[in-house]
Design a protein around this motif. Structure first.
Motif, short mmCIF file in Angstrom:
data_model
loop_
_atom_site.label_atom_id
_atom_site.label_comp_id
_atom_site.label_asym_id
_atom_site.label_seq_id
_atom_site.Cartn_x
_atom_site.Cartn_y
_atom_site.Cartn_z
N VAL A 1 1.10 -1.10 -0.11
CA VAL A 1 0.07 0.16 0.05
C VAL A 1 0.79 1.24 0.10
O VAL A 1 1.83 1.39 0.88
CB VAL A 1 -0.71 -0.06 1.47
N THR B 1 4.56 5.22 -5.35
CA THR B 1 3.69 4.25 -5.87
C THR B 1 4.30 3.49 -7.22
O THR B 1 4.27 2.16 -7.33
CB THR B 1 2.38 4.70 -6.52
N HIS C 1 0.49 -6.54 -6.32
CA HIS C 1 -0.70 -5.39 -6.43
C HIS C 1 -0.15 -4.49 -5.52
O HIS C 1 0.13 -4.63 -4.32
CB HIS C 1 -1.88 -5.80 -6.47
N TYR D 1 -2.02 -0.89 -3.69
CA TYR D 1 -3.23 0.01 -3.59
C TYR D 1 -2.65 1.39 -3.14
O TYR D 1 -2.14 1.57 -2.22
CB TYR D 1 -3.80 -0.55 -2.27
N SER D 2 -2.99 2.57 -3.94
CA SER D 2 -2.45 3.90 -3.67
C SER D 2 -3.43 4.65 -3.38
O SER D 2 -4.60 4.93 -3.88
CB SER D 2 -1.63 4.16 -5.01
N THR E 1 -4.07 0.18 -8.02
CA THR E 1 -5.17 0.56 -7.85
C THR E 1 -5.39 1.76 -7.13
O THR E 1 -4.91 1.93 -6.14
CB THR E 1 -6.16 -0.55 -7.16
N ILE F 1 -6.86 5.03 -5.35
CA ILE F 1 -8.27 5.19 -4.89
C ILE F 1 -8.21 6.70 -4.07
O ILE F 1 -7.39 6.86 -3.35
CB ILE F 1 -8.23 4.18 -3.53
N HIS G 1 -6.68 7.68 3.65
CA HIS G 1 -5.82 6.32 3.93
C HIS G 1 -6.45 5.88 5.15
O HIS G 1 -6.30 4.67 5.37
CB HIS G 1 -4.45 6.56 3.98
N MET H 1 -8.70 2.46 4.45
CA MET H 1 -7.85 1.62 3.75
C MET H 1 -8.49 0.33 3.82
O MET H 1 -8.37 -0.51 2.84
CB MET H 1 -6.47 1.78 3.96
N TYR I 1 -10.82 -1.09 1.29
CA TYR I 1 -10.52 -1.35 -0.15
C TYR I 1 -9.23 -2.48 -0.29
O TYR I 1 -9.34 -3.20 -1.51
CB TYR I 1 -9.75 -0.29 -0.64
N VAL I 2 -8.72 -2.66 0.57
CA VAL I 2 -7.53 -3.45 0.96
C VAL I 2 -7.72 -4.67 1.39
O VAL I 2 -8.01 -4.60 2.78
CB VAL I 2 -6.27 -2.80 1.58
#
Lengths: 188, 188
Positions: free
Chosen positions: B26, B36, B48, B50-51, B76, B78, B82, B85, B88-89
């Motif tokens: 992340v 990122t 992956h 997540y940003s 991804t 977003i 944060h 998070m 989403y994560v």
């Protein structure tokens, strides 16, 4: 097995990155000889280690450890205070290591002292080449070391930022005074 | 070229050591997208990133940067705080990166705030796998950041040492509030 190393591990990781074959280095506190052996392996046959202690027991343990690895020819053992290192070590040093506190397993009343320690750090900085480092692990807690830690940290915080970069590694959420690892780089 | 890296360099060095291909990571503060992109390169096509950011300008800059390296499919983006998070994560994260302060070159009044930052760090620690890390670079000084720095440091110092190891890297002899890099490892 945790990802983060402890202060001793951090100090070795940093020293390993900078010390190469052929370098001149110093172990300012031989103690049981672990760091002297570590340095002797790094500098190769073309480099050299100067290793200081004021206790016979420490120098004997260090010498035995070196002989067990057949590396005693890479090291000069010196029975004198590390504050006298400029009498024995030529300028042009890549790295100086300090473990501040008492000899593990030894007499707690015989330990490094603030005044001579700071004098030895000053001498070390003089002997370093540009971009050379002094790596210090400060052990404190229990019955000793607080006065030395405070004096050394105060000295390091006041080093000229144009000449030296001082990076402290501190485990800030522990309860039992974990050792602090400080790396000083000479910038010019 | 000095031997010691600055706080941003230290943070990248640590993250590079732990993040491998296939990892879920992340970037809690996308900003201009440098971290990122850095993470997207490390995780490979099987991992992956997540940003998060709350500013359109930050997400647009990050997307452009990823496209320039053809790595947008690994990330991804977003648009949310944060501290949200966990919505989403998925759990099982190897590393979370934070750069605390304002968007470089952006509006200083839009910056990370103590309450949401600490909430986001707590959420990060929940999402981590054992031996995963949260890497935080704290920028402060000038007109902002002191309150956040103090609040975050106080929170970190009080993290349970049995569950987390918290290592602070601090340049202690500088005059202009150099950023502080802190690495938290989840121990269990």
């Amino acid at each position: 097995m945790s990802f983060l190393k402890n202060s001793l591990g951090i100090s070795h990781e940093i020293v390993e990155k900078i010390v190469k074959e052929g370098d001149i280095v110093v172990d300012a506190t031989a103690g049981n000889g672990h760091d002297t052996l570590f340095l002797a392996k790094l500098v190769g046959d073309s480099g050299h280690v100067y290793s200081f202690d004021i206790q016979d027991a420490a120098l004997e343990a260090t010498y035995s450890r070196l002989c067990a690895h057949n590396l005693q020819h890479r090291v000069t053992l010196i029975k004198d205070g590390h504050q006298e290192m400029d009498k024995y070590v030529p300028r042009g040093v890549k790295a100086v290591m300090f473990n501040l506190g008492y000899l593990p397993g030894g007499d707690h009343s015989i330990c490094t002292k603030p005044d001579t320690t700071i004098e030895a750090i000053k001498k070390s900085l003089e002997l370093l080449i540009t971009n050379g480092i002094v790596m210090i692990v400060i052990y404190y807690g229990g019955d000793s070391g607080f006065e030395e830690k405070d004096a050394v940290m105060s000295f390091l915080k006041n080093l000229d930022y144009k000449k030296y970069s001082v990076l402290m590694h501190d485990f800030i959420n522990q309860i039992n005074c974990p050792p602090i690892a400080v790396c000083i780089e000479k910038l010019r």
